[in-house]
Design a protein around this motif. Structure first.
Motif, PDB file in Angstrom:
ATOM      1  N   UNK A   1       0.846  -1.187   0.000  1.00  0.00           N
ATOM      2  CA  UNK A   1       0.000   0.000   0.000  1.00  0.00           C
ATOM      3  C   UNK A   1       0.881   1.236   0.000  1.00  0.00           C
ATOM      4  N   UNK A   2       0.836   1.994  -1.119  1.00  0.00           N
ATOM      5  CA  UNK A   2       1.619   3.214  -1.221  1.00  0.00           C
ATOM      6  C   UNK A   2       0.837   4.416  -0.705  1.00  0.00           C
ATOM      7  N   UNK A   3       1.592   5.408  -0.261  1.00  0.00           N
ATOM      8  CA  UNK A   3       0.999   6.674   0.152  1.00  0.00           C
ATOM      9  C   UNK A   3       2.056   7.765   0.042  1.00  0.00           C
ATOM     10  N   UNK A   4       1.618   9.018   0.138  1.00  0.00           N
ATOM     11  CA  UNK A   4       2.561  10.128   0.181  1.00  0.00           C
ATOM     12  C   UNK A   4       2.664  10.950  -1.084  1.00  0.00           C
ATOM     13  N   UNK A   5       1.970  10.542  -2.129  1.00  0.00           N
ATOM     14  CA  UNK A   5       2.029  11.323  -3.353  1.00  0.00           C
ATOM     15  C   UNK A   5       1.257  12.623  -3.231  1.00  0.00           C
TER      16      UNK A   5
END
Length: 115
Positions: free
Chosen positions: A5-9
Motif C-alpha cells: 500500500x503506497x501513500x505520500x504522493x
C-alpha cells in the motif's frame, strides 16, 4: 497474502520534495529486494530505485543524487525520499516485490510536479 500500500504522493512545485511510503503485509521486507517503479502517461513502467535484502541500493540514472530509498524493518515499510523534483518526475509511483516468481504491486500513488 502479500499486500503493498503506497501513500505520500501529491502535487508539488519543481524543486520541491515528497516522501513516498509503502506499507507491506504478508512478507518481510528484510528478505526481499524492494522496488519503486513509476509510470507516466503514454510511457512504460520503469524502475526508479531498489534496495536489496542486504541493504544495497540502486537508482535509475534520471533520479541519482535526488532520490533515496530506505527501509524500516520493524514497521515493514519502504520509503522513497524524492528531492529536487522535476516536471519529468510526474508519474504514478508503485511499490513492488517479487517472491517465488510472483510479482506483487501496490495500487500506486500519483506524483505531480508542476508550478
Amino acid at each position: 497474502q502479500v499486500r503493498l500500500q503506497e501513500s505520500g504522493g501529491g502535487l508539488v512545485q519543481p524543486g520541491g520534495s515528497l516522501r513516498l511510503s509503502c506499507a507491506v503485509s504478508g512478507a518481510s521486507i528484510s528478505i526481499f529486494t524492494m522496488n519503486w517503479y513509476r509510470q507516466a502517461p503514454g510511457k512504460e513502467r520503469e524502475l526508479v530505485a531498489r534496495v536489496s535484502s542486504d541493504g544495497n541500493t540502486d537508482y535509475a540514472d534520471p533520479v541519482k543524487g535526488r532520490f533515496t530509498i530506505s527501509r524500516n524493518w520493524p514497521q515493514n515499510r519502504v520509503y522513497l525520499q524524492m528531492d529536487s523534483l522535476k516536471p519529468d518526475d510526474t508519474a504514478r509511483y508503485y511499490c513492488h516485490l517479487r517472491r517465488q516468481s510472483n510479482d506483487f504491486w501496490g495500487q500506486g500513488t500519483q506524483v505531480t510536479v508542476s508550478s
